[in-house]
Motif scaffolding. Structure first.
Motif, PDB file in Angstrom:
ATOM      1  N   UNK A   1       0.846  -1.206   0.000  1.00 26.91           N
ATOM      2  CA  UNK A   1       0.000   0.000   0.000  1.00 26.91           C
ATOM      3  C   UNK A   1       0.878   1.252   0.000  1.00 26.91           C
ATOM      4  N   UNK A   2       1.932   1.219   0.811  1.00 29.17           N
ATOM      5  CA  UNK A   2       2.790   2.404   0.918  1.00 29.17           C
ATOM      6  C   UNK A   2       3.636   2.591  -0.335  1.00 29.17           C
TER       7      UNK A   2
ATOM      8  N   UNK B   1     -10.256   8.696  -4.669  1.00 27.51           N
ATOM      9  CA  UNK B   1     -10.501   7.958  -3.423  1.00 27.51           C
ATOM     10  C   UNK B   1      -9.307   7.024  -3.219  1.00 27.51           C
ATOM     11  N   UNK B   2      -9.382   6.167  -2.204  1.00 29.38           N
ATOM     12  CA  UNK B   2      -8.332   5.159  -2.044  1.00 29.38           C
ATOM     13  C   UNK B   2      -8.533   4.076  -3.096  1.00 29.38           C
TER      14      UNK B   2
ATOM     15  N   UNK C   1      -6.378   0.602  -4.104  1.00 27.57           N
ATOM     16  CA  UNK C   1      -5.205  -0.275  -3.994  1.00 27.57           C
ATOM     17  C   UNK C   1      -5.428  -1.601  -4.716  1.00 27.57           C
TER      18      UNK C   1
END
Lengths: 166, 418
Positions: free
Chosen positions: A143-144, A162-163, A165
Motif C-alpha cells: 500500500x505504501x 478515493x483510495x 489499492x
C-alpha cells in the motif's frame, strides 16, 4: 527510484519538535521557509550543510511526538531525498509516505556521518559506497509503495478520487 | 482465536475479518483537525480537487493551539479555517471553546466502539471511552474529510493490567508517567494498548482520559479501555446517540500482557527532556521551579482544577514564581467558576488563560526564559517544546504542580494531601 547522497547522522528519538519547532510551524505554510529551520534545536547549522539528495540517518523512533506534517515537508523541502532509521514513529511514518518522502528501515549503526549512500527503493536496496557494504532493508508494504509510486496521497487522490489499492 | 478491541473495531469498520498486521481501508465515524494541522489539510483538500467533505456532521475543526492568535501569520491561517468551516458547514470551535480533545467527547461527537481520526497526536485520548481514535497528519485528514475512509495497519495490542489501589496524593497522571518510564517512548510503536484492572475501574472518566491521552508518548497508536458503568453514564450526559461498546475477547491474541500492582506507587515526575525519563518524586524534591502550568489536553479537566484549587485555596504561590492555568474547555471554565475554583486559583496567584492548549505547544501564553524550570501537567517535555530550547520542563500531576508552586520547588503532594 534511485537515490544518492551523503549521510547526516542523528541519534534516537528525534521528535517532530526537533525536526521543525512549534515556534515556526504554526506561523506559515511556506515549506521552503520552514526548511531553513530543520533540526535547528539539535544542530543550528544543519540546513546550510545539506547538499541536494543527502540522507538523514538516525537511530530508533525517528519522528516521535506531534502529528505535524510540516516535519516530513520541511525535510523534503530541505532537499533531503530520504530518511534512514532503525525505526520510525507511526504518525511520522504515515505522513512521510503520504507526502512522498521515502523512509528506509535498517541497522543504521552500519552508517557513519559523511558516508556516501545509494538507495534503490523499489528493489529495497541500500548500498554504503564509502564502506562497500550492502545493508539489508525492511521492505515497505505494498500500500505504501503504491502511494509513494503515485507521488504521495495527493496525487493518488487526484488520480482515483478515493483510495484505490486494487 | 478471539480478537482485541482494536481488531474488533477495525473489523467492524472495514467490513472484513481483520487481524493484527492486515492493512484495511475502514469507514471513519468522525474526523477532526486543529489549527496547527488544518490549514495544511485545507490546502491538500483543494490540491486533491475535492469540493465537499463526505459528511459535514462528522467533521470538526478546532482552534486551540494558538488561541487567540498571537501573530498575523496565525490570524491568516485561522481565517482560512473559519472560511472553510463556513463553506463546508462542518462543526467549528473557535478561540475560547477549548482543547480539541476535551471538546470531541464533551460535545458527544465520539462514542464507544467508533473509529475516529484527528490531525493531532493526542487524538488517542478518546480510547478512555472505548473509541479507536488515533492521530494522523494533514494529508490523512484531507483524505478522511473527502472520502470518510482511511487506510490502517491493524495494530498488535499490549494489554496492561493495573491492579492494586492508588495511594492518596497519587493520581492517574502519576500512573501514566510511571508506565512511560517502564515501557519507554517507543515501547508500543505501531501497537495499541489496552488498559485494564482494578486501578482503571476505580478511576473517574476524567482521570482515565489522562491515561489514554499519553498512550502516544509510549509510541502507541491508541490507548483503549473497555466501557463500564462509569463510561456509560459519562457518555449519556454528553450524547443522546446510540452506540455499541466493544469488549476484548478472553482468548484474544496479545503481543504481551503485563500486570502491575500499583498500591505502592509514589508520585512520579518526567524529567527533561523526554517523557520516559521518569523518576519517583522523592529523587527530585527541592528542584527549583520558576513556572507552573495546570491545563492542557492531559490535565485541564474539572477534576484537575478541583485538585489544584483545593491545595491552593487561601494560600499564595511562592515569590518569584508564576502559575498558568488553562481550563480544557469553555464548559470546564464555567463549571470551575461556579464552584469557586477559578477564584481560589486566581487569588493564590494564578494567571488564567483562554481554554485551549495554553503554553504547552510553545506558541504563546507563557514561554519560559533561558535556564528556567517549568513544572507542568502537560504530556511532553521535549527541549524547546514550550518555545525555548534553553528551558527545562518537568511533567507531573496537577497535585504535584500545585504543591510545588507553594514552595517554589518540586514538592511531594503527600506533604499536604494523602
Amino acid at each position: 527510484m534511485e537515490l544518492k547522497g551523503k549521510a547526516h547522522k542523528f541519534g534516537n528519538d528525534v521528535n517532530t519538535d526537533y525536526i521543525i519547532s512549534g515556534r515556526y510551524k504554526f506561523k506559515t505554510l511556506d515549506m521552503r521557509e520552514l526548511a531553513k529551520h530543520l533540526m535547528e534545536d539539535l544542530d543550528p547549522d544543519f540546513f546550510a550543510r545539506i547538499n541536494k539528495g543527502d540522507f538523514i540517518v538516525a537511530g530508533k523512533n525517528f519522528g516521535c511526538g506531534s502529528s505535524r506534517e510540516q516535519a516530513p515537508l520541511a525535510i523534503i523541502n530541505a532537499d533531503i531525498s530520504a530518511v534512514i532509521a532503525k525505526s520510525f514513529a507511526r504518525i511520522f511514518y504515515r505522513n512521510a509516505i503520504n507526502t512522498g518522502l521515502p523512509l528506509i528501515e535498517c541497522d543504521t549503526d552500519l552508517i557513519d556521518p559523511g558516508d556516501q549512500l545509494e538507495v534503490n527503493l523499489s528493489q529495497g536496496l541500500l548500498y554504503n559506497k564509502s564502506k562497500d557494504l550492502r545493508i539489508p532493508v525492511t521492505p515497505l508494504p505494498a500500500v505504501m509503495l503504491k502511494i509513494l509510486a503515485d507521488g504521495g496521497l495527493v496525487e493518488h487522490f487526484k488520480k482515483y478520487g478515493n483510495f484505490n489499492f486494487d | 482465536m478471539g480478537k482485541t478491541i482494536a481488531e474488533k473495531i477495525l473489523s467492524d469498520k472495514s467490513k472484513q475479518d481483520a487481524k493484527a498486521g492486515d492493512i484495511v481501508i475502514a469507514d471513519l465515524d468522525f474526523v477532526m483537525g486543529q489549527d496547527g494541522t488544518s490549514p495544511l489539510a485545507i490546502r491538500v483538500f483543494e490540491e486533491m480537487k475535492a469540493n465537499r467533505v463526505f459528511d459535514p456532521n462528522r467533521v470538526a475543526m478546532v482552534i486551540d493551539h494558538s488561541a487567540p492568535s498571537p501573530v498575523e501569520g496565525v490570524s491568516a491561517l485561522h481565517k482560512q479555517m473559519r472560511d472553510f468551516a463556513q463553506k463546508q458547514k462542518i462543526h467549528f470551535y473557535d478561540i475560547g471553546d477549548g482543547v480539541c480533545h476535551q471538546l470531541l467527547p464533551e460535545k458527544g461527537h465520539v462514542l464507544p466502539g467508533q473509529l475516529v481520526i484527528g490531525a493531532d497526536s493526542h487524538t488517542c485520548t478518546y480510547g478512555a471511552i472505548n473509541v479507536f481514535s488515533t492521530g494522523v497528519g494533514s494529508t490523512d485528514l484531507a483524505a478522511g474529510m473527502i472520502s470518510g475512509k482511511l487506510w490502517f495497519k491493524v495494530p498488535e495490542t499490549i494489554r496492561l493490567v493495573l491492579n492494586g489501589k492508588l495511594a492518596g496524593g497519587v493520581f492517574s497522571k502519576d500512573l501514566i508517567i510511571f508506565l512511560a518510564g517502564q515501557i519507554t517512548a517507543d515501547g508500543a510503536t505501531y501497537m495499541a494498548i489496552e488498559f485494564a484492572g482494578e486501578v482503571i475501574d476505580a478511576l473517574s472518566v476524567d482521570a482515565r482520559f489522562t491515561i489514554s491521552n499519553m498512550a502516544v508518548e509510549l509510541g502507541a497508536k491508541c490507548g483503549l479501555m473497555e466501557a463500564d458503568q462509569k463510561t456509560e453514564s459519562w457518555v449519556k450526559q454528553h450524547s443522546i446517540q446510540s452506540y455499541q461498546p466493544v469488549l476484548a475477547d478472553q482468548d484474544a491474541n496479545y503481543n504481551y500482557v503485563k500486570e502491575y500492582n500499583l498500591s505502592d506507587l509514589e508520585p512520579q515526575v518526567a524529567l527533561p527532556h523526554t517523557v520516559d525519563n521518569v523518576t519517583p518524586i522523592s529523587k527530585v524534591t527541592g528542584t527549583k521551579v520558576d513556572q507552573g502550568v495546570i491545563g492542557t489536553c492531559t490535565n485541564g479537566r474539572l477534576e484537575d482544577l478541583r485538585i489544584a484549587a483545593e491545595i491552593l485555596k487561601g494560600k499564595k504561590i511562592a515569590a518569584n514564581t508564576r502559575l498558568i492555568v488553562a481550563p480544557s474547555s469553555r464548559a470546564t471554565f464555567i463549571a470551575a467558576m461556579r464552584e469557586g475554583l477559578i477564584e481560589a486559583l486566581v487569588e493564590a496567584g494564578a494567571a488564567v488563560v483562554t481554554p485551549g492548549c495554553g503554553p504547552c505547544v510553545g506558541t504563546h501564553n507563557g514561554v519560559p526564559a533561558d535556564g528556567e524550570n517549568v513544572i507542568s501537567t502537560a504530556n511532553r517535555n521535549f527541549k524547546g517544546r514550550m518555545g525555548n530550547n534553553k528551558a527545562s520542563i518537568f511533567l507531573a500531576s496537577p497535585a504535584t504542580v500545585a504543591v510545588s508552586m507553594l514552595y517554589g520547588s518540586i514538592t511531594d503532594p503527600r506533604e499536604i494531601i494523602g
